[in-house]
Design a protein around this motif. Structure first.
Motif, mmCIF file in Angstrom:
data_model
loop_
_atom_site.group_PDB
_atom_site.id
_atom_site.type_symbol
_atom_site.label_atom_id
_atom_site.label_comp_id
_atom_site.label_asym_id
_atom_site.label_seq_id
_atom_site.Cartn_x
_atom_site.Cartn_y
_atom_site.Cartn_z
ATOM 1 N N ILE A 1 0.812 -1.223 0.000
ATOM 2 C CA ILE A 1 0.000 0.000 0.000
ATOM 3 C C ILE A 1 0.847 1.275 0.000
ATOM 4 C CG2 ILE A 1 -2.015 -1.024 1.103
ATOM 5 C CD1 ILE A 1 -0.989 0.191 3.736
ATOM 6 N N SER A 2 2.122 1.155 0.394
ATOM 7 C CA SER A 2 2.917 2.373 0.582
ATOM 8 C C SER A 2 3.919 2.631 -0.539
ATOM 9 C CB SER A 2 3.686 2.287 1.899
ATOM 10 O OG SER A 2 2.804 2.054 2.957
ATOM 11 N N ILE B 1 1.760 5.891 -21.266
ATOM 12 C CA ILE B 1 0.902 5.521 -20.138
ATOM 13 C C ILE B 1 0.201 4.171 -20.372
ATOM 14 C CG2 ILE B 1 -1.115 6.210 -18.769
ATOM 15 C CD1 ILE B 1 -0.223 9.111 -19.131
ATOM 16 N N PRO B 2 -0.303 3.865 -21.584
ATOM 17 C CA PRO B 2 -1.016 2.587 -21.777
ATOM 18 C C PRO B 2 -0.178 1.370 -21.415
ATOM 19 C CG PRO B 2 -1.369 4.015 -23.643
ATOM 20 C CD PRO B 2 -0.324 4.683 -22.802
ATOM 21 N N MET B 3 1.159 1.499 -21.510
ATOM 22 C CA MET B 3 1.956 0.332 -21.143
ATOM 23 C C MET B 3 2.560 0.471 -19.745
ATOM 24 S SD MET B 3 4.956 1.057 -23.810
ATOM 25 C CE MET B 3 6.330 2.021 -23.259
ATOM 26 N N GLY B 4 1.926 1.350 -18.975
ATOM 27 C CA GLY B 4 2.290 1.403 -17.562
ATOM 28 C C GLY B 4 3.519 2.209 -17.235
ATOM 29 N N HIS B 5 3.781 3.236 -18.010
ATOM 30 C CA HIS B 5 4.866 4.148 -17.677
ATOM 31 C C HIS B 5 4.283 5.536 -17.431
ATOM 32 C CE1 HIS B 5 8.508 1.694 -18.444
ATOM 33 N NE2 HIS B 5 7.573 0.927 -18.991
ATOM 34 N N GLU B 6 5.137 6.426 -16.934
ATOM 35 C CA GLU B 6 4.714 7.801 -16.626
ATOM 36 C C GLU B 6 3.536 7.818 -15.661
ATOM 37 O OE1 GLU B 6 4.037 10.495 -19.838
ATOM 38 O OE2 GLU B 6 5.940 10.000 -20.825
ATOM 39 N N ILE B 7 3.454 6.805 -14.873
ATOM 40 C CA ILE B 7 2.338 6.716 -13.928
ATOM 41 C C ILE B 7 2.853 5.952 -12.708
ATOM 42 C CG2 ILE B 7 1.474 4.561 -14.958
ATOM 43 C CD1 ILE B 7 -1.327 5.525 -14.431
ATOM 44 N N ALA B 8 2.375 6.325 -11.557
ATOM 45 C CA ALA B 8 2.832 5.644 -10.339
ATOM 46 C C ALA B 8 1.621 5.078 -9.614
ATOM 47 C CB ALA B 8 3.578 6.620 -9.430
ATOM 48 N N VAL B 9 1.690 3.787 -9.344
ATOM 49 C CA VAL B 9 0.552 3.136 -8.694
ATOM 50 C C VAL B 9 1.054 2.257 -7.564
ATOM 51 C CG1 VAL B 9 -0.650 3.100 -10.897
ATOM 52 C CG2 VAL B 9 0.551 1.043 -10.125
ATOM 53 N N THR B 10 0.144 1.859 -6.701
ATOM 54 C CA THR B 10 0.531 0.931 -5.640
ATOM 55 C C THR B 10 0.193 -0.488 -6.095
ATOM 56 O OG1 THR B 10 -1.619 0.969 -4.557
ATOM 57 C CG2 THR B 10 -0.034 2.649 -3.884
ATOM 58 N N PRO B 11 0.898 -1.461 -5.552
ATOM 59 C CA PRO B 11 0.575 -2.848 -5.890
ATOM 60 C C PRO B 11 -0.883 -3.179 -5.612
ATOM 61 C CG PRO B 11 2.696 -2.764 -4.795
ATOM 62 C CD PRO B 11 2.140 -1.370 -4.760
ATOM 63 N N LEU B 12 -1.427 -2.619 -4.526
ATOM 64 C CA LEU B 12 -2.819 -2.914 -4.198
ATOM 65 C C LEU B 12 -3.753 -2.406 -5.295
ATOM 66 C CD1 LEU B 12 -4.790 -4.083 -2.127
ATOM 67 C CD2 LEU B 12 -4.956 -1.800 -1.110
ATOM 68 N N GLN B 13 -3.426 -1.224 -5.864
ATOM 69 C CA GLN B 13 -4.277 -0.676 -6.923
ATOM 70 C C GLN B 13 -4.300 -1.610 -8.139
ATOM 71 O OE1 GLN B 13 -2.478 3.178 -7.307
ATOM 72 N NE2 GLN B 13 -4.068 4.182 -6.076
ATOM 73 N N ILE B 14 -3.130 -2.174 -8.474
ATOM 74 C CA ILE B 14 -3.085 -3.106 -9.602
ATOM 75 C C ILE B 14 -3.956 -4.314 -9.311
ATOM 76 C CG2 ILE B 14 -1.588 -4.536 -11.051
ATOM 77 C CD1 ILE B 14 0.737 -2.714 -10.187
ATOM 78 N N ALA B 15 -3.803 -4.830 -8.084
ATOM 79 C CA ALA B 15 -4.568 -6.015 -7.706
ATOM 80 C C ALA B 15 -6.069 -5.719 -7.763
ATOM 81 C CB ALA B 15 -4.160 -6.478 -6.315
ATOM 82 N N MET B 16 -6.469 -4.546 -7.266
ATOM 83 C CA MET B 16 -7.899 -4.217 -7.230
ATOM 84 C C MET B 16 -8.445 -3.987 -8.636
ATOM 85 S SD MET B 16 -8.451 -4.750 -4.172
ATOM 86 C CE MET B 16 -10.223 -4.558 -4.257
ATOM 87 N N ALA B 17 -7.619 -3.384 -9.520
ATOM 88 C CA ALA B 17 -8.051 -3.159 -10.904
ATOM 89 C C ALA B 17 -8.227 -4.490 -11.609
ATOM 90 C CB ALA B 17 -7.026 -2.292 -11.620
ATOM 91 N N THR B 18 -7.284 -5.397 -11.365
ATOM 92 C CA THR B 18 -7.391 -6.728 -11.958
ATOM 93 C C THR B 18 -8.622 -7.444 -11.405
ATOM 94 O OG1 THR B 18 -4.985 -6.764 -12.032
ATOM 95 C CG2 THR B 18 -6.123 -8.855 -12.416
ATOM 96 N N ALA B 19 -8.840 -7.265 -10.091
ATOM 97 C CA ALA B 19 -10.002 -7.884 -9.457
ATOM 98 C C ALA B 19 -11.300 -7.351 -10.069
ATOM 99 C CB ALA B 19 -9.977 -7.634 -7.951
ATOM 100 N N ALA B 20 -11.295 -6.073 -10.478
ATOM 101 C CA ALA B 20 -12.493 -5.495 -11.088
ATOM 102 C C ALA B 20 -12.830 -6.246 -12.383
ATOM 103 C CB ALA B 20 -12.281 -4.010 -11.362
ATOM 104 N N ILE B 21 -11.802 -6.554 -13.175
ATOM 105 C CA ILE B 21 -12.022 -7.336 -14.391
ATOM 106 C C ILE B 21 -12.546 -8.723 -14.022
ATOM 107 C CG2 ILE B 21 -10.869 -8.454 -16.365
ATOM 108 C CD1 ILE B 21 -11.201 -5.426 -16.660
ATOM 109 N N ALA B 22 -11.866 -9.351 -13.028
ATOM 110 C CA ALA B 22 -12.258 -10.702 -12.612
ATOM 111 C C ALA B 22 -13.680 -10.711 -12.064
ATOM 112 C CB ALA B 22 -11.277 -11.222 -11.560
ATOM 113 N N ASN B 23 -14.102 -9.590 -11.537
ATOM 114 C CA ASN B 23 -15.417 -9.473 -10.893
ATOM 115 C C ASN B 23 -16.472 -8.954 -11.883
ATOM 116 O OD1 ASN B 23 -17.219 -9.601 -8.730
ATOM 117 N ND2 ASN B 23 -16.852 -7.443 -8.195
ATOM 118 N N GLY B 24 -16.231 -9.112 -13.157
ATOM 119 C CA GLY B 24 -17.221 -8.708 -14.154
ATOM 120 C C GLY B 24 -17.321 -7.202 -14.304
ATOM 121 N N GLY B 25 -16.233 -6.490 -14.015
ATOM 122 C CA GLY B 25 -16.216 -5.054 -14.286
ATOM 123 C C GLY B 25 -16.583 -4.180 -13.102
#
Lengths: 584, 366
Positions: A279-280, A397-421
Motif C-alpha cells: 500500500i505504501s 501511459i497505456p503500457m504502464g509508464h509515466e504513472i505511479a501506482v501501488t501494488p494494491l491498486q493493480i490487484a484491485m483493478a485486476t479484481a475489477a475485471i475478474a469481478n465482471g467489471g
C-alpha cells in the motif's frame, strides 16, 4: 488564698475558652480547606488499564493479544535497605546490580526498573520482599502485546509504542476500537504509600477494547509469505511483495512484503522493513496496466476483440520517438495485443480512445486515489491529468509508464475485471466485536463503481487467460487443473532522483483463478531481482511465484478444478517472451 | 478516660511500634487504668495529713529516680532523652513522680511557714533551693516541657500561697528576659519555637506534626469522620496514640467531642479549685490546688500544641493519651482530691450539697 485560687481558675478557664474558639475556627471555619488538603494528600487516582482487544483472522485465529505482565517500579524515597533490595531485584529481573542501585538511590519517587515482567516472577519477588521486610519496589499491573505468529502478517498487524498506542498497521488504524477505555480508582494511601483498602473510593471499571476480526486468512497468508520469503532469499531483490484479494467482495485474504519485521520486536528491524509495500510503495506498473487500455477501447465500442491492429513490425514512429516491441509483430487482433503484450498495439488502442477518455478510465479503475483500505500509510499514486501530459504520454501511459501506482491498486483493478467489471473497495477488517460479544461493526463488501460492462470484462478476462496459455507471456503462471488469467509486468526501476535506473527492473504478475468464476486475485511484485537481465521479466520471475502460491491457495480453498492442463516443462520456461519497452 | 480507651483502640492499631498486636497499647493501657483506679481508691481513703509527713520520702524518691535515669542499665535512652526508668516489667518516667514530689513539698513548706512564706527568704529562696535540683535534673534529661510545667506549677502554688506579688513579678520578668535572651542567642531554635505560628510554612519540617494535626482537626469538622475512620493516624501523625491523640478525637469524632473534652477539663479545673479552696487546712488546699493545676496545665499545653497555639512540646493529654506512669499519677492526684473533698469544711456546714457537688467529680472519673 481563696481569691488567688479563684484568679488562677479564671485564667485557666480563659485559656480553655480560647482553645474552644480555636477549635471552632479550625473544625468549622476552615473545615472545607482542610478536607481538601487531607484528600489531596491521602488519595490519588489509580488507573486500571483496559485490556486491549485482540486481532483475529477470518477463522478466529488469534494474531495479537494482551498478556498480563507487571511493570516493576521503585520509589527510591521508600527504599529501606538499598544493597539488599538491589541485589534481589537484579537477580530476579536480570538487571545489572549497579544500574538498579543507581535507580534506588536516585531520590526519585517513580523509576521504572523493568517493563513487561512475567507475572510469576513479579509475584515471587513480591513475596520475598514481604518476607524479608524490604520496601520501595512496586509491581504495577500492565500488559504486553503478544503476536503469536511472530513476523507473519507483521506489516498488516503493525505494532505498538510504549504508550500502548498502535503506530502501524491494524494496531494503528483500529486503535480506538482496540484500546478500550481505561478505568480508574481513587485510592487512599497511608504515609508509606500502601493502599488502604478499607477506604476505597470512587471506582470506574475499565471498558475492555474490542476484538478486530480481519479478512485475512492465516493459512493463505502463510502460503503467500512462505513463497515470498523463499523468493526473497533466492533472488535477493530490493523488495518483494504480494497480495491476495477475493474479487467478488474485495476482501484481502493475504498481504505480505519483504523485507519485514517481527511485531513482537519491531525495533530490531531496519526502517525499510517496516514499509508495507503493497500500500505504501509506488511503482510504474508496466504491462499489467495494459488491461486498462484494452478495457477502455472495448468498453467504448471502438473495437471488438477480433478487430485487427497493425503493430508496425515492432518500430513505431510517434512524436519524434520510436516505440519498440521486443518481438516485432505485424497485424494483431486486440485480443492478441494483450496476450503478446504489444506496446505499439496498446498505445494505438489508447490513442483511439482519446486522452481525456483514457484518463477517465484510468481513474475509474481506481488509480490515482487511495483505495480506502483500513490500513495506515496508504498512498494514492500519481496519475497526471491530460493537460499535463506530453505528446508522448498517450503512447507511454497505456503500457504502464509515466504513472505511479501501488501494488494494491493493480490487484484491485485486476479484481475489477475478474469481478465482471465492478471495482470493489479492498476490505481488511471484517468485523469489530466488543469484549462482551456485541458486534459493533461489520464491514460489508462495497462496490466503488462499475468500471466496464460485464461483457467487456469477460473479453479482457479471456485475453488474460490466454496470457497464461501457450501463446502468452506468462506460461509459468499456469496452475495444474485450473485455467488461470493474468498479466505480466516489467518496468525499469524509477530512480528516486528522476529518470530510470538501467539494469534494474520491477517485475510483476497479477493473475486470478479460476477464469470462469475467479475466487481470488493474486499479485506478486519483485523489485530489482538479482538475476540475469535477460531473465528479469515478470513472466519469468513473478509468474512462477504466482503459480506456486495459487496452486496451494486453490487447494486450500478447495476450488473444484475446471479442466486438466498439462504441467509445464522446463523447456517451456525458455520461451517466455515478455515484451518490454526499454527506453533509450 | 473512657474516651481515651476508645480512641486508643482506634489509633493504637495503626501506631508504629505496636509490635504486631493491634491491641498492644489497649491491653497495656487497660492494665494501667485498673492500677490507676485502685491507686485512686486507696489514696482517697488516706488522710491528707499523711502526705504532710512523708513529703521527704517523695522528694527523696524523685531525686534518686531522676539520677537513676542517667544510669544505663536502669535508665533508658529513647530518642536522645534519658526520661525513662526500666524496672524490668514496667517502664515509667520519674519526672511524673517529681511533679507529685514538688507539689507535696511546696504544700508542706507553705503550710509550715504560714504567713512567713510571704517574704523573700522563706517564700522564694528556701523553696527555690529545694526545687532547683529537681528542675535541673529534669532539664538535663532534655525534657524542657516538663521542666517548664513543674516550674509553672511551683510558680502557681507560690502565687496562691500568698508570696508577695512583687517577688513573683520579679521572677516573671527574669524568666521572660532570660527566654528572650536565649532565643536571640540561638537563632535556629527561635525559628523552631516560632514554627507553630506558621504551620503552613513549616509543614514539612518542624511543623510537620502540628500541620498534620491541623489537617486532622479540620477534616473532622463538626461531627467527625466517624470512629475508626480517621486517616491521619495512618502514619501521617506520628504520635497519634500518645501526645497527638487529641487531633484524632477531632478527626474521628468532630467538634462536638473536642469541645466536650475541653469542657471536661474546665470542669476538673473549677471543681478541683473549689475543693481546694474549701480544704480543711492550708496544706490540703495547697496540695489540691497543685494537683489540679498539674492536670489542667498538662491538658492546656497538650491542646495548645495540637491546635498550633503553643510550640511543639511533648505533653500527654491527661487520662486520654497512652502512657502508664502519667495515667497512674493523674489517678493518684484525683484520689488525693477526693480525700481532701471528704474532709472539706463545707461538708459539715451543708451536708445536702454533698450530693450535688459529688456529681461532677463522679463524671470526671468515668
Amino acid at each position: 488564698m481563696r481569691w488567688r485560687i479563684f484568679l488562677v481558675g479564671v485564667v485557666v478557664s480563659l485559656v480553655f475558652t480560647i482553645y474552644s474558639a480555636r477549635l471552632i475556627a479550625i473544625q468549622v471555619g476552615e473545615h472545607g480547606k482542610f478536607v481538601e488538603l487531607a484528600a489531596a494528600k491521602n488519595t490519588y487516582r489509580q488507573v486500571i488499564p483496559a485490556r486491549r482487544g485482540r486481532i483475529l483472522d477470518a477463522k478466529g485465529e488469534v494474531l495479537a493479544m494482551d498478556r498480563p505482565t507487571r511493570r516493576v517500579v521503585a520509589d527510591s524515597t521508600r527504599v529501606n535497605r538499598v544493597e539488599e533490595l538491589a541485589k534481589l531485584a537484579s537477580e530476579r529481573l536480570e538487571l545489572p546490580v549497579r544500574e538498579v542501585e543507581e535507580k534506588l538511590r536516585s531520590g526519585r519517587r517513580y523509576v521504572v526498573l523493568r517493563h513487561g515482567v512475567a507475572e510469576e516472577v513479579a509475584m515471587d519477588m513480591q513475596r520475598e520482599m514481604m518476607e524479608r521486610n524490604l520496601r520501595g519496589i512496586y509491581f504495577e499491573v500492565t500488559s504486553e502485546r503478544v503476536y503469536p505468529n511472530g513476523a507473519l502478517l507483521g506489516h498488516v498487524l503493525g505494532f505498538m509504542n510504549h504508550e500502548r498506542r498502535g503506530v502501524q498497521g491494524i494496531e494503528m488504524s483500529m486503535d480506538r476500537y482496540l484500546a478500550g477505555q481505561d478505568g480508574f480508582r481513587d485510592v487512599e494511601r497511608d504515609r508509606d504509600g500502601r493502599e488502604v483498602v478499607v477506604y476505597r473510593g470512587l471506582e470506574a471499571l475499565p471498558r475492555d477494547g474490542a476484538d478486530v476480526e480481519l479478512t485475512i486468512d492465516m493459512a493463505i497468508q502463510a502460503i503467500l509469505e512462505e513463497e515470498l520469503e523463499k523468493a526473497y532469499r533466492e533472488l535477493n531483490p530490493w523488495s518483494i511483495c504480494g497480495v491476495i484479494v477475493r474479487p467478488k467482495t474485495g476482501e484481502i485474504l493475504a498481504m505480505g512484503s519483504r523485507p519485514n519485521f517481527d511485531s513482537n520486536r519491531p525495533g530490531e528491524a531496519e526502517s525499510e522493513g517496516h514499509k508495507n509495500r503493497v500500500i505504501s510503495e509506488v511503482v510504474e506498473p508496466g504491462s499489467t496496466f495494459k488491461i486498462v487500455a484494452m478495457s477502455a477501447a472495448l468498453n467504448e465500442g471502438l473495437f471488438r476483440p477480433e478487430s485487427v491492429i497493425f503493430c508496425e513490425n515492432g518500430r513505431y514512429f510517434y512524436g519524434g520517438r520510436v516505440l519498440r516491441d521486443v518481438h516485432p509483430y505485424g497485424n494483431l487482433t486486440v485480443h492478441e495485443v494483450l496476450v503478446k503484450s504489444s506496446n505499439i498495439g496498446s498505445s494505438k488502442l489508447a490513442q483511439r480512445v482519446g486522452e481525456q477518455k483514457f484518463y477517465e478510465y484510468i481513474r475509474r479503475f481506481g488509480f490515482g486515489e487511495k483505495s480506502g483500505v483500513d490500513l495506515p500509510g496508504e498512498v494514492g499514486g500519481i496519475v497526471h491529468p491530460p493537460h499535463r501530459w506530453t505528446k508522448l504520454s498517450i503512447t507511454r501511459i497505456p503500457m504502464g509508464h509515466e504513472i505511479a501506482v501501488t501494488p494494491l491498486q493493480i490487484a484491485m483493478a485486476t479484481a475489477a475485471i475478474a469481478n465482471g467489471g465492478r471495482l470493489m473497495t479492498p476490505l481488511i477488517v471484517k468485523r469489530i466485536v466488543a469484549s462482551d460479544g456485541e458486534e459493533l461493526m461489520t464491514f460489508r463488501p462495497v462496490e466503488v463503481r462499475r468500471v466496464v460492462d460485464e461483457r467487456v470484462a469477460g473479453m479482457v478476462k479471456a485475453a488474460m487467460a490466454d496470457v497464461v496459455g501457450p501463446q502468452g507471456t506468462a506460461k509459468l503462471a499456469a496452475v495444474a487443473g485450473f485455467r488461470v488469467g493474468g498479466k505480466t509486468g516489467t518496468a525499469q526501476r524509477v530512480d528516486p532522483r528522476g529518470g530510470y535506473t538501467p539494469g534494474k527492473y520491477v517485475v510483476s504478475f497479477c493473475g486470478f483463478l479460476p477464469v470462469g468464476d475467479p475466487e481470488f486475485v493474486c499479485l506478486i511484485m519483485v523489485d530489482d531481482a538479482k538475476t540475469l537481465t535477460t531473465r528479469n521479466y515478470g513472466g519469468l520471475v513473478a509468474a512462477p511465484i504466482f503459480s506456486r502460491v495459487a496452486e496451494k491457495v486453490a487447494r486450500y480453498l478447495d476450488i473444484v478444478p475446471e479442466e486438466m492442463v498439462g504441467v509445464l516443462t522446463m523447456a517451456d520456461e525458455q520461451e517466455g517472451n515478455e515484451v518490454v519497452n526499454k527506453q533509450p | 478516660m473512657a474516651l481515651g480507651i476508645v480512641m486508643l483502640t482506634s489509633t493504637g492499631a495503626f501506631a508504629e511500634d505496636n509490635r504486631g498486636d493491634v491491641y498492644y497499647f489497649l491491653k497495656r493501657q487497660v492494665i494501667w487504668a485498673i492500677l490507676g483506679v485502685s491507686v485512686c481508691i486507696t489514696v482517697s481513703r488516706i488522710e491528707t495529713d499523711y502526705w504532710k509527713r512523708v513529703w521527704w520520702f517523695f522528694y527523696g524518691m524523685a531525686l534518686v529516680l531522676l539520677v537513676l535515669c542517667f544510669v544505663p542499665p536502669i535508665g533508658m535512652r529513647i530518642n536522645g532523652s534519658w526520661r525513662w526508668i526500666n524496672l524490668g516489667i514496667l517502664v515509667f518516667q520519674p519526672s511524673e513522680l517529681a511533679k507529685v514530689a514538688v507539689i507535696v513539698f511546696l504544700a508542706w513548706w507553705f503550710d509550715k511557714e504560714g504567713r512567713a512564706g510571704k517574704g523573700f527568704l522563706k517564700g522564694i529562696l528556701m523553696p527555690g533551693i529545694f526545687l532547683v535540683p529537681i528542675l535541673g535534673l529534669i532539664a538535663m534529661e532534655v525534657d524542657i516541657g516538663t521542666t517548664v510545667l513543674v516550674a509553672a506549677i511551683a510558680f502557681g502554688m507560690m502565687f496562691v500561697a500568698g508570696v508577695s506579688l512583687w517577688y513573683l513579678a520579679g521572677i516573671m520578668s527574669l524568666v521572660f528576659v532570660g527566654m528572650l535572651f536565649m532565643a536571640m542567642q540561638i537563632g535556629e531554635r527561635a525559628s523552631r519555637l516560632l514554627a507553630f505560628l506558621k504551620p503552613d510554612e513549616y509543614r514539612l519540617s518542624e511543623g510537620l506534626q502540628q500541620w498534620q494535626a491541623l489537617i486532622a482537626f479540620g477534616s473532622g469538622g463538626l461531627m467527625g469522620l466517624g470512629l475508626g475512620e480517621g486517616r491521619q493516624k495512618l502514619k501521617y501523625l506520628p504520635y497519634a496514640h500518645t501526645d497527638f491523640i487529641f487531633p484524632m478525637v477531632g478527626e474521628e469524632l468532630g467538634l462536638v467531642f473536642t469541645l466536650g473534652v475541653v469542657l471536661l477539663y474546665v470542669l476538673i479545673c473549677l471543681t478541683g479549685f473549689w475543693i481546694a479552696s474549701h480544704g480543711k487546712d492550708r496544706f490540703s488546699g495547697l496540695l489540691g490546688f497543685g494537683f489540679v493545676l498539674c492536670i489542667v496545665l498538662q491538658a492546656a499545653v497538650n491542646i495548645g500544641v495540637t491546635t498550633s497555639v503553643l510550640p511543639n512540646k511533648g505533653m500527654p493529654l491527661p487520662f486520654v493519651s497512652y502512657g502508664g506512669s502519667n495515667l497512674v499519677i493523674c489517678w493518684f492526684m484525683i484520689g488525693v482530691m477526693i480525700s481532701i473533698y471528704r474532709r472539706a469544711r463545707v461538708l459539715e456546714v451543708e451536708p445536702e450539697k454533698r450530693l450535688l457537688e459529688n456529681r461532677p467529680v463522679l463524671r470526671l472519673r468515668v
